[in-house]
Design an enzyme around this catalytic site. Sequence first.
Site, PDB file in Angstrom:
ATOM      1  N   ASN A   1       0.837  -1.211   0.000  1.00 60.74           N
ATOM      2  CA  ASN A   1       0.000   0.000   0.000  1.00 60.74           C
ATOM      3  C   ASN A   1       0.860   1.245   0.000  1.00 60.74           C
ATOM      4  O   ASN A   1       1.991   1.231   0.497  1.00 60.74           O
ATOM      5  CB  ASN A   1      -0.850   0.085   1.283  1.00 60.74           C
ATOM      6  CG  ASN A   1      -1.888  -1.012   1.379  1.00 60.74           C
ATOM      7  OD1 ASN A   1      -2.385  -1.505   0.370  1.00 60.74           O
ATOM      8  ND2 ASN A   1      -2.215  -1.397   2.597  1.00 60.74           N
TER       9      ASN A   1
ATOM     10  N   GLY B   1       1.609  -1.273   3.746  1.00 58.81           N
ATOM     11  CA  GLY B   1       0.938  -2.540   3.415  1.00 58.81           C
ATOM     12  C   GLY B   1       1.563  -3.601   4.304  1.00 58.81           C
ATOM     13  O   GLY B   1       2.798  -3.696   4.385  1.00 58.81           O
ATOM     14  N   LYS B   2       0.719  -4.395   4.971  1.00 59.39           N
ATOM     15  CA  LYS B   2       1.267  -5.357   5.931  1.00 59.39           C
ATOM     16  C   LYS B   2       2.242  -6.324   5.255  1.00 59.39           C
ATOM     17  O   LYS B   2       3.265  -6.697   5.826  1.00 59.39           O
ATOM     18  CB  LYS B   2       0.141  -6.119   6.631  1.00 59.39           C
ATOM     19  CG  LYS B   2      -0.704  -5.185   7.505  1.00 59.39           C
ATOM     20  CD  LYS B   2      -1.768  -5.892   8.270  1.00 59.39           C
ATOM     21  CE  LYS B   2      -2.794  -4.912   8.834  1.00 59.39           C
ATOM     22  NZ  LYS B   2      -2.230  -3.868   9.683  1.00 59.39           N
ATOM     23  N   GLY B   3       1.926  -6.735   4.023  1.00 56.80           N
ATOM     24  CA  GLY B   3       2.797  -7.680   3.322  1.00 56.80           C
ATOM     25  C   GLY B   3       4.149  -7.067   3.011  1.00 56.80           C
ATOM     26  O   GLY B   3       5.202  -7.622   3.354  1.00 56.80           O
TER      27      GLY B   3
ATOM     28  N   GLU C   1      -4.652  -9.127   4.178  1.00 56.50           N
ATOM     29  CA  GLU C   1      -4.990  -8.037   3.249  1.00 56.50           C
ATOM     30  C   GLU C   1      -5.018  -8.535   1.800  1.00 56.50           C
ATOM     31  O   GLU C   1      -5.127  -7.740   0.868  1.00 56.50           O
ATOM     32  CB  GLU C   1      -4.010  -6.860   3.415  1.00 56.50           C
ATOM     33  CG  GLU C   1      -4.293  -6.076   4.692  1.00 56.50           C
ATOM     34  CD  GLU C   1      -3.413  -4.850   4.894  1.00 56.50           C
ATOM     35  OE1 GLU C   1      -2.386  -4.706   4.201  1.00 56.50           O
ATOM     36  OE2 GLU C   1      -3.767  -4.036   5.754  1.00 56.50           O
TER      37      GLU C   1
ATOM     38  N   ASP D   1       5.002   6.587  17.056  1.00 52.01           N
ATOM     39  CA  ASP D   1       4.155   6.150  15.936  1.00 52.01           C
ATOM     40  C   ASP D   1       4.159   4.619  15.916  1.00 52.01           C
ATOM     41  O   ASP D   1       5.189   4.011  15.616  1.00 52.01           O
ATOM     42  CB  ASP D   1       4.723   6.726  14.625  1.00 52.01           C
ATOM     43  CG  ASP D   1       3.905   6.335  13.402  1.00 52.01           C
ATOM     44  OD1 ASP D   1       3.054   5.431  13.512  1.00 52.01           O
ATOM     45  OD2 ASP D   1       4.134   6.920  12.335  1.00 52.01           O
TER      46      ASP D   1
ATOM     47  N   GLY E   1       3.774  -4.066  14.626  1.00 54.43           N
ATOM     48  CA  GLY E   1       3.451  -5.497  14.545  1.00 54.43           C
ATOM     49  C   GLY E   1       4.168  -6.140  13.365  1.00 54.43           C
ATOM     50  O   GLY E   1       4.642  -7.280  13.443  1.00 54.43           O
ATOM     51  N   ASP E   2       4.278  -5.397  12.268  1.00 50.45           N
ATOM     52  CA  ASP E   2       4.962  -5.939  11.082  1.00 50.45           C
ATOM     53  C   ASP E   2       6.450  -6.134  11.366  1.00 50.45           C
ATOM     54  O   ASP E   2       7.056  -7.123  10.929  1.00 50.45           O
ATOM     55  CB  ASP E   2       4.773  -4.990   9.894  1.00 50.45           C
ATOM     56  CG  ASP E   2       3.301  -4.803   9.548  1.00 50.45           C
ATOM     57  OD1 ASP E   2       2.522  -5.761   9.742  1.00 50.45           O
ATOM     58  OD2 ASP E   2       2.927  -3.704   9.103  1.00 50.45           O
TER      59      ASP E   2
ATOM     60  N   GLY F   1       6.173   6.436  10.334  1.00 50.35           N
ATOM     61  CA  GLY F   1       5.965   5.722   9.070  1.00 50.35           C
ATOM     62  C   GLY F   1       6.196   4.233   9.249  1.00 50.35           C
ATOM     63  O   GLY F   1       6.846   3.805  10.210  1.00 50.35           O
TER      64      GLY F   1
HETATM   65  O1  RIB Z   1       0.442  -2.720   9.663  1.00 50.70           O
HETATM   66  C1  RIB Z   1       0.529  -1.422   9.173  1.00 50.70           C
HETATM   67  C2  RIB Z   1       0.017  -1.368   7.763  1.00 50.70           C
HETATM   68  O2  RIB Z   1      -1.353  -1.650   7.754  1.00 50.70           O
HETATM   69  C3  RIB Z   1       0.156  -0.018   7.096  1.00 50.70           C
HETATM   70  O3  RIB Z   1       1.391   0.147   6.463  1.00 50.70           O
HETATM   71  C4  RIB Z   1      -1.042   0.014   6.157  1.00 50.70           C
HETATM   72  O4  RIB Z   1      -0.717   0.020   4.804  1.00 50.70           O
HETATM   73  C5  RIB Z   1      -1.903  -1.177   6.532  1.00 50.70           C
HETATM   74  O5  RIB Z   1      -1.778  -2.205   5.630  1.00 50.70           O
END
Ligand code: RIB
Length: 291
Positions: free
Chosen positions: A12, A40-42, A137, A231, A236-237, A272
């Site tokens: 994303n 984007g989580k991926g 997602e 932030d 989690g990612d 970010g």
């Molecule tokens: O986990 C964070 C992400 O969740 C963000 O980067 C956003 O794009 C959503 O997918």
Amino acid sequence: MKFDVVVVGSANLDLVAQLDRLPRPGETLRANSYSEYAGGKGLNQAVACARMGANTAFVGCIGDDDAGKYLRGILDSEGIDSTHVRVVNAPTGRAFINVDAHGENSIVVVSGANAHVGSDESEFKIPDGGIVLAQLEVPQNVIALAFSKAHDNGSQTVLNPAPAAPLNEKLFDLTDVLVPNETESLALGGISALLKSGVGKIVVTQGELGAEIVSQSGTERIAPFSVTPIDTVGAGDAFIGAMCAELARGSSLQEACRMASVAGALATTVRGAVPSLPTRSAVLVAQGTKT
Ligand code: RIB
């Protein structure tokens, strides 16, 4: 070529407003500032794996637009294999994100191209990887297909059930390690239901409280790493990417989660998603094992 980690997931462009507090329903607030980041989580989890030293491939979809080109450029610059990133006839995914003065966030995702991952089912290929990692997602039937191919190849499967959603029944049996946060765990019926579901091991991330590894043999706490967050987007990612990269190195789940806990905390100290994901050497320095 066998990758350490193959991530099947979303990419994303994150459109981020920084505010004093999150808006209430029906309320209009003025932001203090605005930024755009890769997310984007991926994609975040793929970058987190790569920065932790894992040889990583990403499988996903982007649109034929500037955001898609930007995100592919991020994958390339991080050394992530993007051979299986398809350009489809839909806009690149977007996430509308609010971050408050304490670093808390709320996120609305517009799937766009991410909804097309695996839509070429007969040609859908997953590169060979020691670990195949996915989030929610992208379509769940595609994750099930990817995990089933992963098991055929002897790979380990890791699922981050985010954003929270009911799970396709097949995914319980196909998931070796499930990594929900507390909200996602409750959305799936809670820990005792998950323990009966067929999932191998469960790692529940708990934000500033650390994490718990839960299995039939009991619960093990993973201590938090203390920071002052600005932030929390992508924390989690960072945890999940670091955990997978460490598992791919041969660490135990406990050792991998200890490194992941530090990685997740460090990610909250930078604004970010992608910019906040730490390198392995930053994690080792923070842990005190490297100067
Ligand atoms: O986990 C964070 C992400 O969740 C963000 O980067 C956003 O794009 C959503 O997918």
